[in-house]
Design a protein around this motif. Structure first.
Motif, PDB file in Angstrom:
ATOM      1  N   ASP A  83       0.813  -1.199   0.149  1.00 37.41           N
ATOM      2  CA  ASP A  83       0.127  -0.098  -0.103  1.00 37.41           C
ATOM      3  C   ASP A  83       0.808   1.231   0.050  1.00 37.41           C
ATOM      4  O   ASP A  83       2.172   1.122   0.327  1.00 37.41           O
ATOM      5  CB  ASP A  83      -0.912   0.101   1.227  1.00 37.41           C
ATOM      6  N   VAL A  84       0.256   2.323  -0.345  1.00 36.09           N
ATOM      7  CA  VAL A  84       1.078   3.742  -0.605  1.00 36.09           C
ATOM      8  C   VAL A  84       1.641   3.987   0.929  1.00 36.09           C
ATOM      9  O   VAL A  84       2.755   4.386   0.910  1.00 36.09           O
ATOM     10  CB  VAL A  84       0.142   4.697  -1.106  1.00 36.09           C
ATOM     11  N   ALA A  85       1.012   3.802   2.017  1.00 38.64           N
ATOM     12  CA  ALA A  85       1.182   4.033   3.227  1.00 38.64           C
ATOM     13  C   ALA A  85       2.526   3.333   3.683  1.00 38.64           C
ATOM     14  O   ALA A  85       3.309   3.983   4.760  1.00 38.64           O
ATOM     15  CB  ALA A  85       0.147   3.991   4.368  1.00 38.64           C
ATOM     16  N   ASP A  86       2.705   2.275   3.064  1.00 33.07           N
ATOM     17  CA  ASP A  86       3.761   1.318   3.565  1.00 33.07           C
ATOM     18  C   ASP A  86       4.859   1.292   2.802  1.00 33.07           C
ATOM     19  O   ASP A  86       5.929   0.843   2.911  1.00 33.07           O
ATOM     20  CB  ASP A  86       3.379   0.014   3.583  1.00 33.07           C
ATOM     21  N   VAL A  87       5.200   2.122   1.543  1.00 33.05           N
ATOM     22  CA  VAL A  87       6.009   2.344   0.813  1.00 33.05           C
ATOM     23  C   VAL A  87       7.102   3.496   1.478  1.00 33.05           C
ATOM     24  O   VAL A  87       6.587   4.489   1.659  1.00 33.05           O
ATOM     25  CB  VAL A  87       5.401   2.857  -0.872  1.00 33.05           C
ATOM     26  N   PRO A  88       8.329   2.971   1.294  1.00 32.46           N
ATOM     27  CA  PRO A  88       9.236   4.165   1.886  1.00 32.46           C
ATOM     28  C   PRO A  88       9.265   5.309   1.011  1.00 32.46           C
ATOM     29  O   PRO A  88       9.261   5.095  -0.172  1.00 32.46           O
ATOM     30  CB  PRO A  88      10.699   3.212   1.859  1.00 32.46           C
ATOM     31  N   LEU A  89       9.681   6.351   1.488  1.00 31.78           N
ATOM     32  CA  LEU A  89       9.757   7.509   0.664  1.00 31.78           C
ATOM     33  C   LEU A  89      10.913   7.624  -0.176  1.00 31.78           C
ATOM     34  O   LEU A  89      10.802   8.342  -1.198  1.00 31.78           O
ATOM     35  CB  LEU A  89      10.038   8.740   1.688  1.00 31.78           C
ATOM     36  N   ASN A  90      11.869   6.829  -0.012  1.00 34.21           N
ATOM     37  CA  ASN A  90      13.097   6.932  -0.865  1.00 34.21           C
ATOM     38  C   ASN A  90      12.451   6.305  -2.045  1.00 34.21           C
ATOM     39  O   ASN A  90      12.875   6.511  -3.354  1.00 34.21           O
ATOM     40  CB  ASN A  90      14.219   6.162  -0.362  1.00 34.21           C
ATOM     41  N   ALA A  91      11.474   4.932  -2.131  1.00 36.40           N
ATOM     42  CA  ALA A  91      11.234   4.516  -3.212  1.00 36.40           C
ATOM     43  C   ALA A  91      10.159   5.485  -3.953  1.00 36.40           C
ATOM     44  O   ALA A  91      10.207   5.542  -5.277  1.00 36.40           O
ATOM     45  CB  ALA A  91      10.353   3.352  -2.854  1.00 36.40           C
ATOM     46  N   ILE A  92       9.306   6.370  -3.438  1.00 39.91           N
ATOM     47  CA  ILE A  92       8.427   7.101  -3.746  1.00 39.91           C
ATOM     48  C   ILE A  92       9.206   8.315  -4.489  1.00 39.91           C
ATOM     49  O   ILE A  92       8.887   8.566  -5.831  1.00 39.91           O
ATOM     50  CB  ILE A  92       7.689   7.694  -3.200  1.00 39.91           C
ATOM     51  N   ALA A  93      10.189   8.667  -3.939  1.00 40.93           N
ATOM     52  CA  ALA A  93      11.284   9.650  -4.527  1.00 40.93           C
ATOM     53  C   ALA A  93      11.897   9.112  -5.722  1.00 40.93           C
ATOM     54  O   ALA A  93      12.018   9.838  -6.866  1.00 40.93           O
ATOM     55  CB  ALA A  93      12.399  10.180  -3.584  1.00 40.93           C
ATOM     56  N   ALA A  94      12.585   7.963  -5.687  1.00 36.16           N
ATOM     57  CA  ALA A  94      12.769   7.154  -6.992  1.00 36.16           C
ATOM     58  C   ALA A  94      11.717   7.390  -8.119  1.00 36.16           C
ATOM     59  O   ALA A  94      12.379   7.451  -9.290  1.00 36.16           O
ATOM     60  CB  ALA A  94      13.606   5.792  -6.616  1.00 36.16           C
ATOM     61  N   ALA A  95      10.754   6.952  -7.908  1.00 37.71           N
ATOM     62  CA  ALA A  95       9.744   6.855  -8.976  1.00 37.71           C
ATOM     63  C   ALA A  95       9.443   8.056  -9.339  1.00 37.71           C
ATOM     64  O   ALA A  95       8.984   8.301 -10.669  1.00 37.71           O
ATOM     65  CB  ALA A  95       8.428   6.119  -8.346  1.00 37.71           C
ATOM     66  N   ALA A  96       9.494   9.285  -8.615  1.00 34.47           N
ATOM     67  CA  ALA A  96       9.146  10.507  -9.024  1.00 34.47           C
ATOM     68  C   ALA A  96      10.593  11.290 -10.039  1.00 34.47           C
ATOM     69  O   ALA A  96      10.490  12.422 -10.379  1.00 34.47           O
ATOM     70  CB  ALA A  96       8.958  11.389  -7.872  1.00 34.47           C
ATOM     71  N   GLY A  97      11.668  10.627  -9.942  1.00 36.25           N
ATOM     72  CA  GLY A  97      12.848  11.039 -10.462  1.00 36.25           C
ATOM     73  C   GLY A  97      13.398  12.302  -9.529  1.00 36.25           C
ATOM     74  O   GLY A  97      14.203  13.126 -10.229  1.00 36.25           O
ATOM     75  N   ILE A  98      13.273  12.194  -8.127  1.00 39.12           N
ATOM     76  CA  ILE A  98      13.820  13.220  -7.487  1.00 39.12           C
ATOM     77  C   ILE A  98      14.400  12.719  -6.146  1.00 39.12           C
ATOM     78  O   ILE A  98      14.513  11.568  -5.919  1.00 39.12           O
ATOM     79  CB  ILE A  98      12.784  14.136  -7.138  1.00 39.12           C
TER      80      ILE A  98
END
Length: 257
Positions: free
Chosen positions: A19-34
């Motif tokens: 779930d989104v709430a369980d995904v680490p911020l660094n993984a979200i940042a990588a997906a966003a390219g930042i």
């Protein structure tokens, strides 16, 4: 909240099978390219804003079972209804409300998903647990094995009968591959249990493959046919626990030294 961050969070969740709430911020940042620090700055220092934006997009950011659990349950529901051939990654993803990509990330392949589902709905783990801590009396041991078989065949969704149905119609199909893959585990657990009883002089020293077949065959056959027998015989058919006791006693008489 910028849509690109919401999209990145959803993509990272699918990729990691969480779930989104369980995904680490660094993984979200990588997906966003930042970078992670840039992401935190754009979130205003709190990921709660991101979770709320995902929620406003119509998606629950958390609280659901993990993708693995949803996929196994979805596959188990599809098999009795549509057959083992219906369990494609695309069909399971649709039923589990996730993407095929997330299933690949969690299970690796369709066979990986089926193996996980198979392990959940067949009695092999129960037999392994029994072999690790067996009862002292052989009567209790046989009754415990029969109880595990009865529960595996009767539990809903009825995955094990559906697997046998596929095996009978396609001897070289997916069910056959799954059964062959798990057969060494079943033989090892039951073989260990029965060998101890043979060495103690409580069972005749029959070849283990035949002894195992003699033990599980009647109960498995009864549970496969039981729905039809129930419709035809009604109350004349003994309850499952009584049938299990009868088959267990017959096995003990047939194999007594």
């Amino acid at each position: 909240m910028d849509q690109d961050l919401v999209d990145a969070a959803l993509a990272a969740a699918e990729q990691h099978g969480k779930d989104v709430a369980d995904v680490p911020l660094n993984a979200i940042a990588a997906a966003a390219g930042i970078s992670r620090s840039t992401l935190i700055r754009r979130l205003g220092g709190s990921r709660a804003r991101l979770d709320e934006a995902v929620r406003q997009a119509g998606i629950d950011p958390g609280g659901r079972p993990p993708v693995r659990e949803r996929a196994i349950e979805a596959a188990a529901t599809l098999i009795p209804r549509d057959g083992l051939g219906s369990v494609t990654l695309e069909a399971v993803a649709a039923a589990a409300h996730c993407s095929p990509t997330s299933l690949h990330a969690v299970f690796g392949s369709r066979d990986g998903l089926l193996a996980a589902m198979f392990d959940r709905y067949v009695p092999v783990p129960d037999l392994e647990a029994l072999a690790a801590d067996p009862p002292e009396r052989i009567e209790d041991l046989v009754h415990a094995v029969y109880a595990a078989l009865a529960e595996a065949f009767a539990q809903e969704p009825r995955v094990l009968p559906a697997i046998f149905g596929d095996l009978f119609t396609r001897p070289d199909g997916t069910a056959a591959r799954m059964l062959k893959a798990n057969l060494p585990r079943m033989v090892a657990s039951l073989g260990a249990l029965l060998t101890v009883q043979i060495q103690a002089g409580r069972l005749r020293p029959l070849p283990l493959p035949l002894l195992i077949q003699l033990m599980i065959g009647p109960m498995a056959g009864h549970m496969l046919l039981r729905p039809v027998l129930q419709d035809s015989l009604g109350n004349a058919l003994p309850p499952v626990d009584e049938a299990a006791r009868t088959f267990a006693e017959a096995f003990l008489r047939a194999t007594a030294p």
